[in-house]
Design an enzyme around this catalytic site. Structure first.
Site, PDB file in Angstrom:
ATOM      1  CB  CYS A   1      -0.952   0.094   1.196  1.00 34.15           C
ATOM      2  SG  CYS A   1      -2.073  -1.277   1.320  1.00 34.15           S
TER       3      CYS A   1
ATOM      4  NE  ARG B   1       4.604   1.748   0.058  1.00 29.04           N
ATOM      5  CZ  ARG B   1       5.509   1.451   0.964  1.00 29.04           C
ATOM      6  NH1 ARG B   1       6.782   1.512   0.659  1.00 29.04           N
ATOM      7  NH2 ARG B   1       5.163   1.088   2.179  1.00 29.04           N
TER       8      ARG B   1
ATOM      9  CD1 TRP C   1       0.022  -6.452  -2.980  1.00 26.07           C
ATOM     10  CD2 TRP C   1      -0.327  -7.024  -0.841  1.00 26.07           C
ATOM     11  NE1 TRP C   1       0.368  -7.776  -2.829  1.00 26.07           N
ATOM     12  CE2 TRP C   1       0.159  -8.155  -1.527  1.00 26.07           C
ATOM     13  CE3 TRP C   1      -0.628  -7.141   0.517  1.00 26.07           C
ATOM     14  CZ2 TRP C   1       0.365  -9.377  -0.908  1.00 26.07           C
ATOM     15  CZ3 TRP C   1      -0.424  -8.359   1.140  1.00 26.07           C
ATOM     16  CH2 TRP C   1       0.064  -9.465   0.428  1.00 26.07           C
TER      17      TRP C   1
ATOM     18  CG  ASN D   1       1.188   0.968   4.341  1.00 24.63           C
ATOM     19  OD1 ASN D   1       2.327   1.386   4.251  1.00 24.63           O
ATOM     20  ND2 ASN D   1       0.931  -0.316   4.271  1.00 24.63           N
ATOM     21  N   GLY D   2      -1.098  -0.752   6.554  1.00 21.21           N
ATOM     22  CA  GLY D   2      -0.775  -1.524   7.754  1.00 21.21           C
ATOM     23  C   GLY D   2      -1.914  -2.465   8.079  1.00 21.21           C
TER      24      GLY D   2
ATOM     25  CD  GLU E   1      16.911 -13.631  -6.607  1.00 21.47           C
ATOM     26  OE1 GLU E   1      16.341 -14.135  -5.624  1.00 21.47           O
ATOM     27  OE2 GLU E   1      16.567 -12.542  -7.088  1.00 21.47           O
TER      28      GLU E   1
ATOM     29  CE  LYS F   1      13.685 -11.748  -9.052  1.00 25.02           C
ATOM     30  NZ  LYS F   1      14.267 -11.536  -7.790  1.00 25.02           N
TER      31      LYS F   1
ATOM     32  CD  GLU G   1       9.973 -12.276  -7.327  1.00 21.19           C
ATOM     33  OE1 GLU G   1       9.806 -11.694  -6.249  1.00 21.19           O
ATOM     34  OE2 GLU G   1      10.987 -12.102  -8.024  1.00 21.19           O
TER      35      GLU G   1
ATOM     36  CG  HIS H   1      18.177 -37.504  -3.278  1.00 16.00           C
ATOM     37  ND1 HIS H   1      18.408 -38.832  -2.980  1.00 16.00           N
ATOM     38  CD2 HIS H   1      19.397 -36.922  -3.395  1.00 16.00           C
ATOM     39  CE1 HIS H   1      19.716 -39.036  -2.892  1.00 16.00           C
ATOM     40  NE2 HIS H   1      20.338 -37.898  -3.143  1.00 16.00           N
TER      41      HIS H   1
ATOM     42  CE  LYS I   1      11.735  -3.209  -4.953  1.00 20.77           C
ATOM     43  NZ  LYS I   1      12.434  -4.377  -5.492  1.00 20.77           N
TER      44      LYS I   1
HETATM   45  C1  G6P Z   1       8.937  -8.840  -1.340  1.00 22.22           C
HETATM   46  C2  G6P Z   1       9.540  -8.431  -2.666  1.00 22.22           C
HETATM   47  C3  G6P Z   1      10.853  -9.176  -2.889  1.00 22.22           C
HETATM   48  C4  G6P Z   1      11.794  -8.921  -1.727  1.00 22.22           C
HETATM   49  C5  G6P Z   1      11.152  -9.291  -0.383  1.00 22.22           C
HETATM   50  C6  G6P Z   1      11.989  -8.824   0.790  1.00 22.22           C
HETATM   51  O1  G6P Z   1       8.524 -10.154  -1.402  1.00 22.22           O
HETATM   52  O2  G6P Z   1       8.639  -8.705  -3.719  1.00 22.22           O
HETATM   53  O3  G6P Z   1      11.453  -8.712  -4.082  1.00 22.22           O
HETATM   54  O4  G6P Z   1      12.960  -9.690  -1.892  1.00 22.22           O
HETATM   55  O5  G6P Z   1       9.876  -8.659  -0.268  1.00 22.22           O
HETATM   56  O6  G6P Z   1      12.034  -7.418   0.765  1.00 22.22           O
HETATM   57  P1  G6P Z   1      13.143  -6.565   1.461  1.00 22.22           P
HETATM   58  O7  G6P Z   1      12.765  -5.145   1.157  1.00 22.22           O
HETATM   59  O8  G6P Z   1      13.062  -6.865   2.933  1.00 22.22           O
HETATM   60  O9  G6P Z   1      14.456  -6.942   0.898  1.00 22.22           O
END
Ligand code: G6P
Length: 611
Positions: free
Chosen positions: A2, A27, A75, A101-102, A484, A488, A491, A507, A606
């Protein structure tokens, strides 16, 4: 999670706010809304979907002209993404509007009380009750700041809020606990935002509100008090980056821009932190003398998402160079499982945003247990940066694409510096230390060489874009890179992908391999090269389609690979900084070819400021 934007000044708030809201879309982007006071009454416009949908329902510029406004991009946490649940929420009498937001944890109990008092609740959100509560207290003594204060005293949970009141159309009240909120101080105008990126175009003078602070802003200035009614002397900070950091420039998305920024962002992470003279690194902000650092017997690294993957690489490097045991934990698990923290344990939290709720809670838990907690963050002034006992900024600049790319390589760079620093205190010789430092200077150019293969990687993406599953394999320090890479792809392209240590594939995942399964494997020339080659032969024997990330001039991998992406040779400790780049580009191109919005993947945000 948010985003909030508010404006108070002489200009028309609406376009300024909409522009700011668009910069906060990362956000959250399932619905949005704005409250303004164009004449005597508050008007609220909301829509589900992206901010462009909100723009469609706004009245003419003349009708929406107002010197004050608050807005929100959402969000969803409580209540589905819909127009009804979008913010701002109006109080019962329609005279007070709130964006939040929260999470209000005790909203069920508060809602019951409000219903008893005759308030009608129209949405499914926890946030709406704030508007009614504020109205309830405002009716008692007619002071909006005190009403906000009284309402928030009843609230359990987290909030960043902005409130407007039609009785005083020249005033915004803002408050925070656990969710970021910033006041922007312009020339005869003020902004309230979740992130400086929303208003950097207008002002670089900002005040970072602290937890439990309430700011009352009117046309003459602002006053900040605490929930317990103490006056706060606010500190104005100057933001040291500019608008280009939050613009796409010639790129079609922030994600690709950020991928291509990595030669510079990685350099920024190590610039000024290398000492050839002492064959070591320095991280001034750690705020802990070398004599104390040397005594550390155990390290815990706590993070979420991509930052957690960076932590896994950090573990590998620190254990390799310094022989100090490192535990890497998901923040969401760590905070609830009563972690064991001994006297000589040092805790690091890693967070790009510096606001992730679970990581912040883990930091607080470790501190409560008496540990020193150092933060590796990107966002200056973020809550984690402020609350940690020291740490290191990664300096990668604003990262806007929801899928983290440049923040990851910068986090890994800082962790590598840390590993060298600790290594030189213990087991790493000056010769090795100097060799590492010299090679680190070469890394930005080596990243560039990989980025130059963008067209080739795009062509490879074409061959896997219709897959439904993908397997990512790596070993040693490249195993977290495989995780990672898989993250990616998941996501942003919505293809199911898993990262696995290459040998562990036998396994379980090997059962999935057939001619439709792309296997993206990191097989670089190092001590375990032969082992991973054997693993890939096993994939080939089952008709898996192998895309290999290999060291330049390695012809052997061609024998079993459908495609090979070559990356420059480097010291094994720096491999992740290179091997992740093709993974990022591959995910980007696959998602683009599937017609998806790479910057705003569905359901993600994010910065996850709720549990
Ligand atoms: C969310 C984002 C990720 C990020 C994670 C941790 O899931 O989509 O891209 O890695 O949060 O965020 P931070 O700001 O704590 O690194």
């Amino acid at each position: 999670m948010c985003g909030i934007v508010g404006y108070l000044g002489k200009r028309n708030a609406t376009p300024i706010i909409i522009e700011g809201l668009k910069r906060l879309e990362y956000r959250g982007y399932d619905s949005s809304g704005i409250a303004i006071i164009p004449d005597k009454e508050i008007k609220v416009y909301k829509e589900s979907g992206r901010i462009t949908e909100l723009e469609r329902v706004l009245p003419t510029p003349k009708e929406s002209s107002s010197n004050i406004g608050i807005a929100h991009t959402r969000w969803a946490t409580h209540g589905e993404p819909s127009k009804k649940n979008a913010h701002p929420h109006l109080s019962h009498n329609g005279k007070i509007a709130v964006v939040h937001n929260g999470i209000i944890e005790n909203y069920v109990a508060l809602r019951k009380q409000l219903v008893k008092e005759g308030y009608e609740i129209v949405s499914d959100t926890d946030s709406e009750i704030l508007a009614h509560l504020i109205e309830y207290f405002y009716k008692k003594d007619g002071d909006i700041t005190i009403a906000v204060q009284n309402a928030l005293k009843l609230v359990e949970g987290t909030f960043g809020i902005a409130v407007i009141n039609q009785d005083n159309p020249k005033q915004i009240v803002a408050a925070r606990r656990g969710s970021p909120l910033i006041l922007g101080i312009g020339d005869d105008e003020f902004f309230v935002t979740s992130d400086v990126g929303a208003t950097i175009i207008h002002t670089k003078q900002v005040i970072y509100l602290h937890d439990n602070e309430i700011a009352t802003i009117d046309r003459d200035g602002y006053e900040i008090i605490t929930l317990m009614n103490n006056k706060v002397e606010a500190i104005i900070s100057e933001v040291d980056w500019d608008i280009s950091a939050v613009e796409k420039g010639d790129y079609d998305s922030f994600m690709i821009k950020e991928i291509f920024e990595q030669p510079i962002s990685v350099e920024n992470a190590f610039r000024g932190r290398l000492s050839e003279k002492l064959s070591t690194t320095r991280l001034g902000g750690l705020n802990i003398p070398n004599s104390e650092l040397r005594k550390v017997k155990k390290i815990q690294i706590v993070a979420c998402g991509t930052s957690w993957h960076a932590g896994l690489i950090g573990k590998h490097l620190i254990e390799k160079l310094a022989r100090i045991p490192v535990e890497v934990e998901y923040a969401s698990e760590y905070r609830y499982r009563n972690p064991i923290i001994e006297e000589d344990t040092l805790v690091f939290v890693i967070s790009q945003s510096g606001e992730t709720a679970d990581t912040l809670a883990a930091l607080r838990e470790a501190q409560a247990k008496g540990a020193k907690v150092l933060g590796i963050t990107n966002t200056v002034g973020s809550t984690i940066a402020r609350e940690s006992d020291g740490g290191s900024y990664i300096h990668c600049g604003s990262e806007i694409g929801v899928a983290s790319t440049k923040a990851f390589t910068s986090q890994v760079t800082v962790l590598t510096l840390l590993a060298i620093l600790l290594g030189r205190m213990h087991h790493t010789s000056p010769t090795d230390g100097l060799r590492y430092i010299k090679e680190l200077y070469n890394i930005p150019d080596k990243i560039k060489k990989i980025l130059d293969q963008n067209d080739k990687i795009e062509a490879i993406a074409e061959t896997i874009k219709d897959s439904t599953n993908a397997l990512y394999l790596g070993r040693g320090v490249n195993y977290p890179v495989a995780l990672e890479g898989a993250l990616k792809l998941k996501e942003i392209s919505y293809i199911h992908a898993e990262g696995y240590p290459a040998a562990e594939m036998k396994h379980g995942p090997i059962a999935l391999i057939d001619e439709s399964m792309p296997v993206i494997a990191i097989a670089l020339k190092d001590s375990i090269y032969d082992k991973i080659i054997s693993n890939l032969e096993e994939v080939r024997a089952r008709n898996g389609r192998i895309i290999t990330i290999a060291t330049e001039n390695d012809d052997r991998v061609k024998e079993f690979s459908e495609n090979v992406i070559y990356i420059p040779d480097t010291e094994s400790i720096f491999q992740p900084l290179l091997s992740v780049i093709p993974m990022q580009l591959l995910a980007y191109h696959v998602a683009k070819k599937r017609g998806l919005d790479v910057d705003k993947p569905r359901n993600l945000a994010k910065s996850v400021t709720v549990e």
